[in-house]
Design a protein around this motif. Structure first.
Motif, short mmCIF file in Angstrom:
data_model
loop_
_atom_site.label_atom_id
_atom_site.label_comp_id
_atom_site.label_asym_id
_atom_site.label_seq_id
_atom_site.Cartn_x
_atom_site.Cartn_y
_atom_site.Cartn_z
N LEU A 76 -34.56 36.11 11.48
CA LEU A 76 -35.96 36.54 11.51
C LEU A 76 -36.65 36.30 10.17
O LEU A 76 -37.80 35.84 10.11
CB LEU A 76 -36.04 38.01 11.90
N THR A 77 -35.95 36.56 9.08
CA THR A 77 -36.53 36.35 7.75
C THR A 77 -36.75 34.86 7.48
O THR A 77 -37.71 34.49 6.81
CB THR A 77 -35.62 36.96 6.66
N VAL A 78 -35.88 34.02 8.01
CA VAL A 78 -36.06 32.57 7.85
C VAL A 78 -37.32 32.12 8.60
O VAL A 78 -38.07 31.27 8.10
CB VAL A 78 -34.80 31.79 8.31
N ASP A 95 -41.30 24.75 15.30
CA ASP A 95 -40.44 25.89 15.64
C ASP A 95 -38.98 25.49 15.80
O ASP A 95 -38.08 26.18 15.31
CB ASP A 95 -40.92 26.57 16.92
N GLU A 96 -38.74 24.38 16.48
CA GLU A 96 -37.36 23.95 16.73
C GLU A 96 -36.63 23.52 15.46
O GLU A 96 -35.40 23.46 15.43
CB GLU A 96 -37.29 22.85 17.79
N ASP A 97 -37.36 23.22 14.39
CA ASP A 97 -36.75 22.79 13.14
C ASP A 97 -36.32 23.96 12.25
O ASP A 97 -35.49 23.79 11.35
CB ASP A 97 -37.71 21.89 12.35
N ILE A 98 -36.84 25.14 12.50
CA ILE A 98 -36.55 26.30 11.66
C ILE A 98 -35.06 26.63 11.68
O ILE A 98 -34.50 27.03 10.66
CB ILE A 98 -37.41 27.51 12.08
N ALA A 99 -34.40 26.43 12.80
CA ALA A 99 -32.97 26.73 12.91
C ALA A 99 -32.12 25.89 11.96
O ALA A 99 -31.00 26.28 11.61
CB ALA A 99 -32.50 26.53 14.35
N SER A 100 -32.66 24.76 11.50
CA SER A 100 -31.91 23.90 10.58
C SER A 100 -31.98 24.37 9.14
O SER A 100 -31.32 23.82 8.26
CB SER A 100 -32.41 22.46 10.68
N PHE A 101 -32.78 25.41 8.86
CA PHE A 101 -32.92 25.93 7.50
C PHE A 101 -31.76 26.89 7.20
O PHE A 101 -31.80 28.07 7.54
CB PHE A 101 -34.24 26.66 7.31
#
Length: 116
Positions: A76-78, A95-101
């Motif tokens: 959530l913080t990411v 949105d789909e790229d956030i998981a790669s952070f």
């Protein structure tokens, strides 16, 4: 009695309103930007400043290989980090790229590539 507006404000507020760096401090900086000489230059420093503002604990490392979890960031913080980067740095993050952070470098590389 002649005094500048700055002197009057300082007297009313009970201190130096300009801070130790003088009247030029903060010129050319965007709203809410942290001015910190210890931050790296470029996108790395811009993202690091946002992380420093968001981190719960003191930030000890701003290396590109530092995991975001080391700053106390969960999923959530990411997402919040991505939103703040969009707002403060003017870069659209899908949105789909956030998981790669996962690491600081992932965010920096993503933003740098879109500014390119």
């Amino acid at each position: 009695m002649t005094s500048s507006l700055g002197d009057q404000l300082s007297a009313l507020l009970g201190g130096d309103t300009l801070g130790p760096a003088g009247p030029d401090q903060g010129r050319g900086k965007s709203k809410g930007e942290i001015h910190d000489e210890s931050l790296p230059d470029g996108v790395h420093g811009e993202v690091a400043a946002i992380i420093k503002k968001m981190a719960v604990d003191e930030v000890k490392s701003l290396g590109l290989s530092t995991p975001l979890a080391d700053y106390g960031f969960d999923r959530l913080t990411v997402v919040e980090l991505a939103i703040r980067c969009e707002q403060e740095l003017g870069v659209r993050i899908e949105d789909e790229d956030i998981a790669s952070f996962v690491k600081l470098g992932d965010v920096v590389d993503y933003i740098a590539a879109r500014r390119g």
